[in-house]
Write an enzyme that holds these catalytic residues in place. Structure first.
Site, PDB file in Angstrom:
ATOM      1  CB  CYS A 205      12.971  69.593  41.234  1.00  0.00           C
ATOM      2  SG  CYS A 205      14.387  69.625  40.122  1.00  0.00           S
TER       3      CYS A 205
HETATM    4  N1  LIG Z   1      19.310  71.574  43.019  1.00  0.00           N
HETATM    5  C1  LIG Z   1      18.088  71.090  42.955  1.00  0.00           C
HETATM    6  O1  LIG Z   1      17.096  71.817  42.776  1.00  0.00           O
HETATM    7  C2  LIG Z   1      17.859  69.603  43.140  1.00  0.00           C
HETATM    8  C3  LIG Z   1      16.534  69.156  43.236  1.00  0.00           C
HETATM    9  C4  LIG Z   1      16.294  67.793  43.443  1.00  0.00           C
HETATM   10  C5  LIG Z   1      17.365  66.918  43.537  1.00  0.00           C
HETATM   11  N2  LIG Z   1      18.639  67.374  43.418  1.00  0.00           N
HETATM   12  C6  LIG Z   1      19.724  66.391  43.552  1.00  0.00           C
HETATM   13  O2  LIG Z   1      20.332  66.563  44.829  1.00  0.00           O
HETATM   14  C7  LIG Z   1      21.740  66.248  44.760  1.00  0.00           C
HETATM   15  C8  LIG Z   1      22.522  67.475  45.243  1.00  0.00           C
HETATM   16  O3  LIG Z   1      22.206  68.553  44.378  1.00  0.00           O
HETATM   17  P1  LIG Z   1      22.673  70.040  44.676  1.00  0.00           P
HETATM   18  O4  LIG Z   1      21.909  70.880  43.727  1.00  0.00           O
HETATM   19  O5  LIG Z   1      22.602  70.299  46.138  1.00  0.00           O
HETATM   20  O6  LIG Z   1      24.201  69.966  44.220  1.00  0.00           O
HETATM   21  P2  LIG Z   1      25.404  70.972  44.599  1.00  0.00           P
HETATM   22  O7  LIG Z   1      24.869  72.281  45.000  1.00  0.00           O
HETATM   23  O8  LIG Z   1      26.349  70.899  43.459  1.00  0.00           O
HETATM   24  O9  LIG Z   1      26.065  70.268  45.879  1.00  0.00           O
HETATM   25  C9  LIG Z   1      26.711  69.020  45.756  1.00  0.00           C
HETATM   26  C10 LIG Z   1      27.245  68.549  47.104  1.00  0.00           C
HETATM   27  O10 LIG Z   1      27.982  67.352  46.876  1.00  0.00           O
HETATM   28  C11 LIG Z   1      29.375  67.583  47.078  1.00  0.00           C
HETATM   29  N3  LIG Z   1      30.115  67.101  45.889  1.00  0.00           N
HETATM   30  C12 LIG Z   1      30.368  67.776  44.749  1.00  0.00           C
HETATM   31  N4  LIG Z   1      31.095  67.010  43.898  1.00  0.00           N
HETATM   32  C13 LIG Z   1      31.281  65.849  44.505  1.00  0.00           C
HETATM   33  C14 LIG Z   1      31.958  64.657  44.143  1.00  0.00           C
HETATM   34  N5  LIG Z   1      32.581  64.509  42.983  1.00  0.00           N
HETATM   35  N6  LIG Z   1      31.971  63.632  45.025  1.00  0.00           N
HETATM   36  C15 LIG Z   1      31.348  63.763  46.199  1.00  0.00           C
HETATM   37  N7  LIG Z   1      30.698  64.885  46.604  1.00  0.00           N
HETATM   38  C16 LIG Z   1      30.661  65.899  45.760  1.00  0.00           C
HETATM   39  C17 LIG Z   1      29.567  69.057  47.235  1.00  0.00           C
HETATM   40  O11 LIG Z   1      30.640  69.270  48.171  1.00  0.00           O
HETATM   41  P3  LIG Z   1      31.655  70.534  48.043  1.00  0.00           P
HETATM   42  O12 LIG Z   1      30.778  71.740  48.015  1.00  0.00           O
HETATM   43  O13 LIG Z   1      32.449  70.437  49.294  1.00  0.00           O
HETATM   44  O14 LIG Z   1      32.443  70.301  46.808  1.00  0.00           O
HETATM   45  C18 LIG Z   1      28.203  69.515  47.762  1.00  0.00           C
HETATM   46  O15 LIG Z   1      28.147  69.360  49.152  1.00  0.00           O
HETATM   47  C19 LIG Z   1      22.018  65.915  43.295  1.00  0.00           C
HETATM   48  O16 LIG Z   1      22.033  64.530  43.119  1.00  0.00           O
HETATM   49  C20 LIG Z   1      20.853  66.553  42.534  1.00  0.00           C
HETATM   50  O17 LIG Z   1      20.551  65.903  41.335  1.00  0.00           O
HETATM   51  C21 LIG Z   1      18.902  68.696  43.244  1.00  0.00           C
END
Ligand SMILES: NC(=O)c1ccc[n+]([C@@H]2O[C@H](COP(=O)([O-])OP(=O)(O)OC[C@H]3O[C@@H](n4cnc5c(N)ncnc54)[C@H](OP(=O)(O)O)[C@@H]3O)[C@@H](O)[C@H]2O)c1
Length: 346
Positions: free
Chosen positions: A154
């Protein structure tokens, strides 16, 4: 004539970016959610993990990440933490599927840079040269031919969209690029972190990630990739007590800043999702919330300097929206399908 639907899977559907993908995919006329998987929430229905979701997708049971996918799935979105995404991506490609990865695992061509930024050995470095860094407006042709798209972060999206046209025009001083960003708390994901508790976040603003946040190297790699320029980014991110949104201010020095507004307008004149605001207007995160837009404004602040301010929704243009934009391009669909251009306002 009706077209057949394209079955897709979302791995990490229970997280913030995965949840946003589910919301957008439910409005998509061609992609159909055929599989959704999660980590600790596997076994729940999608509507339990994501209380905002209803309809057919809401009834899907979240599979464990290692469960086999239905054979029909053609495209996989991986919305998983960095380090855990790569191995799933490798499996998906080996099974003949296309992948859009939202994590940082494939954003660098150089394995060493990834290792330094994320303090991890890459589990499948052989795929790094193949992955396309999917800053959609600047990588359309490569995305359309890709098997694997690495969706940009982002902060890098909010920085590179305003910066690249100015770098290409050779008007900015590459050695003095100051990037100051503010992000809503959803940027840190859904995991439990004490510093994200309401009492610790509310009514305060704080800088973090110093002395060098890992996204600085992604910005530098993006400038090298798209412009062949070695830039030096001085980047300070901040977290604010708001749910979504990102505002990035670039402090730039260079030649003829009075001409920069025209350069930006011309670079994005045919783009659906990048809006160069009229001179004298300033953007706000609340003008882009829920949309796939990035709004950009420019103010000349001296003979040799200007500030450029961009705003986007970190979960949409900064993550799930750009991922879907890339998926539309990969499948030869209209790029704007299921992507809101209008914000939720106020
Ligand atoms: N948030 C943002 O604004 C944003 C922007 C750009 C890119 N990203 C990237 O997108 C990715 C996801 O981000 P997010 O913000 O959606 O994260 P999040 O809300 O923490 O969601 C993470 C997802 O991965 C699963 N997960 C958590 N721990 C895990 C583990 N140890 N092994 C395997 N799966 C696991 C979770 O499953 P459960 O819920 O079932 O535990 C959930 O479905 C990340 O790499 C982040 O850097 C995020």
């Amino acid at each position: 004539m009706t077209h057949p639907s394209i079955p897709v899977a979302v791995l990490g559907a229970s997280g913030y970016t995965g949840g946003e993908l589910i919301r957008l995919l439910q409005m998509h006329p061609r992609f159909r959610i055929a599989h959704a998987a999660a980590h600790s929430r596997a076994g729940s229905r999608l509507q339990e993990a994501l209380p905002g979701v209803r309809g057919e997708a809401g009834g899907l049971i979240l599979s464990p990440l290692e469960a086999p996918l239905p054979a029909e799935v053609e495209l996989v979105f991986t919305a998983l933490p960095h380090g855990t995404a790569a191995i799933r991506v490798k499996e998906m490609l080996a099974a003949g599927r296309k992948v859009v990865d939202l994590s940082a695992d494939f954003r660098y061509r150089n394995e060493e840079v990834y290792k330094q930024a994320y303090e991890l050995e890459h589990p499948c470095p052989e795929l790094l040269s193949e992955a396309v860094f999917g800053l959609s407006e600047h990588a359309r042709q490569a995305v359309s031919e890709a098997r694997l798209v690495a969706n940009p972060g982002c902060y890098p999206t909010s920085t590179l969209l305003p910066l690249l046209p100015l770098l290409k025009a050779d008007v900015v001083d590459e050695s003095r690029i100051i990037v100051d960003s503010k992000s809503g708390a959803s940027g840190a994901g859904r995991g439990m972190k004490p510093e994200l508790l309401y009492c610790e976040l509310n009514e305060g603003v704080r800088a973090y990630g110093l002395p060098r946040h890992r996204h600085a190297s992604e910005m530098e790699a993006g400038a090298d990739l798209f412009c062949g320029r070695r830039i030096d980014v001085h980047f300070v991110p901040h977290i604010l007590p708001m749910t979504r949104g990102m505002l990035t201010t670039l402090h730039l020095c260079g030649r003829n800043p009075g001409d920069w507004h025209r350069i930006l307008r011309e670079a994005y004149r045919n783009e659906a999702f990048v809006r160069i605001l009229p001179e004298g207007s300033l953007p706000s995160t609340s003008f882009v919330r829920g949309s796939n837009r990035c709004d950009i404004a420019l103010e000349v602040t001296g003979e040799d300097r200007a500030v450029v301010i961009s705003c986007l929704d970190n979960l949409v243009k900064g993550a799930a929206g750009q991922a879907l934009q890339n998926a539309n391009i990969m499948f030869g669909l209209e790029e704007t399908l299921a992507l809101p251009q209008t914000a939720i306002w106020p």
